[in-house]
Design a protein around this motif. Structure first.
Motif, PDB file in Angstrom:
ATOM      1  N   LEU A 282       0.851  -1.177   0.000  1.00  0.00           N
ATOM      2  CA  LEU A 282       0.000   0.000   0.000  1.00  0.00           C
ATOM      3  C   LEU A 282       0.888   1.228   0.000  1.00  0.00           C
ATOM      4  O   LEU A 282       1.698   1.422   0.911  1.00  0.00           O
ATOM      5  N   SER A 283       0.771   2.039  -1.011  1.00  0.00           N
ATOM      6  CA  SER A 283       1.555   3.262  -1.130  1.00  0.00           C
ATOM      7  C   SER A 283       0.678   4.301  -1.807  1.00  0.00           C
ATOM      8  O   SER A 283       0.435   4.225  -3.005  1.00  0.00           O
ATOM      9  N   GLU A 284       0.194   5.266  -1.038  1.00  0.00           N
ATOM     10  CA  GLU A 284      -0.749   6.266  -1.544  1.00  0.00           C
ATOM     11  C   GLU A 284      -0.431   7.635  -0.970  1.00  0.00           C
ATOM     12  O   GLU A 284       0.231   7.764   0.054  1.00  0.00           O
ATOM     13  N   THR A 285      -0.955   8.651  -1.632  1.00  0.00           N
ATOM     14  CA  THR A 285      -0.846  10.027  -1.168  1.00  0.00           C
ATOM     15  C   THR A 285      -2.242  10.609  -1.049  1.00  0.00           C
ATOM     16  O   THR A 285      -3.040  10.501  -1.982  1.00  0.00           O
ATOM     17  N   ILE A 286      -2.515  11.213   0.090  1.00  0.00           N
ATOM     18  CA  ILE A 286      -3.788  11.891   0.326  1.00  0.00           C
ATOM     19  C   ILE A 286      -3.510  13.382   0.238  1.00  0.00           C
ATOM     20  O   ILE A 286      -2.705  13.922   1.002  1.00  0.00           O
ATOM     21  N   SER A 287      -4.154  14.051  -0.686  1.00  0.00           N
ATOM     22  CA  SER A 287      -3.998  15.496  -0.839  1.00  0.00           C
ATOM     23  C   SER A 287      -5.196  16.193  -0.220  1.00  0.00           C
ATOM     24  O   SER A 287      -6.332  15.741  -0.373  1.00  0.00           O
ATOM     25  N   PHE A 288      -4.925  17.295   0.460  1.00  0.00           N
ATOM     26  CA  PHE A 288      -6.007  18.094   1.012  1.00  0.00           C
ATOM     27  C   PHE A 288      -5.555  19.537   1.097  1.00  0.00           C
ATOM     28  O   PHE A 288      -4.371  19.846   1.042  1.00  0.00           O
TER      29      PHE A 288
END
Length: 168
Positions: free
Chosen positions: A150-156
């Protein structure tokens, strides 16, 4: 006579070019370096992380004496958030107080986790909640596909309310 004509033409062409360049450089606006703007946001931030799996070391990762890559990693705008991978258990929320590095404007949370190799047919998720002064800012869940790393980026975006501004 031809030599004198060549010198005269050369003098006008090179002299005119030199005059143009010096005039252009004198009229060019001088660029001054601006002071960096502090985009940090005031407030008490905390993060809560819940996984649908127990963390296990990636059997395919390169491990050397210099490379002690963690099997669970969370970064906020490039700053490591210290969460002990051994405490991460399936379905249990881990809360980290005193999160720093939230900026006014665009932010990113990077998550890297290694699910157990024995559960390679199951999709796994990590739920991330970010709080500011006990107010929920972000509640996102990222998923991996069937046992993959699992390798993800959450942008906010964090919009800081300005005092004195009113919506009409």
């Amino acid at each position: 006579m031809r030599f004198l004509l060549v010198l005269t033409i050369w003098f006008f062409i090179v002299g005119g070019l030199w005059g143009y360049i010096s005039y252009r450089d004198d009229k060019r606006q001088q660029i001054t370096a601006s002071a960096p703007i502090d985009l940090s946001v005031d407030g008490q931030f905390s993060m809560e992380v819940t996984t649908t799996f127990s963390i296990e070391a990636d059997p395919f990762s390169l491990t050397t004496s210099e490379n002690n890559a963690s099997s669970f990693e969370i970064k906020l705008n490039g700053n490591q958030i210290p969460i002990d991978a051994e405490k991460v258990q399936r379905g249990q929320a881990i809360r980290h107080e005193g999160v720093t590095g939230v900026l006014a404007g665009h932010n990113e949370i990077y998550i890297s986790a290694s699910p157990p190799h024995s559960e390679n047919t199951i999709e796994h998720g990590v739920r991330v909640k970010l709080y500011q002064d006990n107010t929920l800012l972000i509640d996102k869940t990222v998923w991996s596909s069937q046992g993959a790393l699992l390798s993800e980026t959450i942008s906010f975006s964090h919009l800081q309310s300005e005092e004195g501004s009113h919506d009409h």
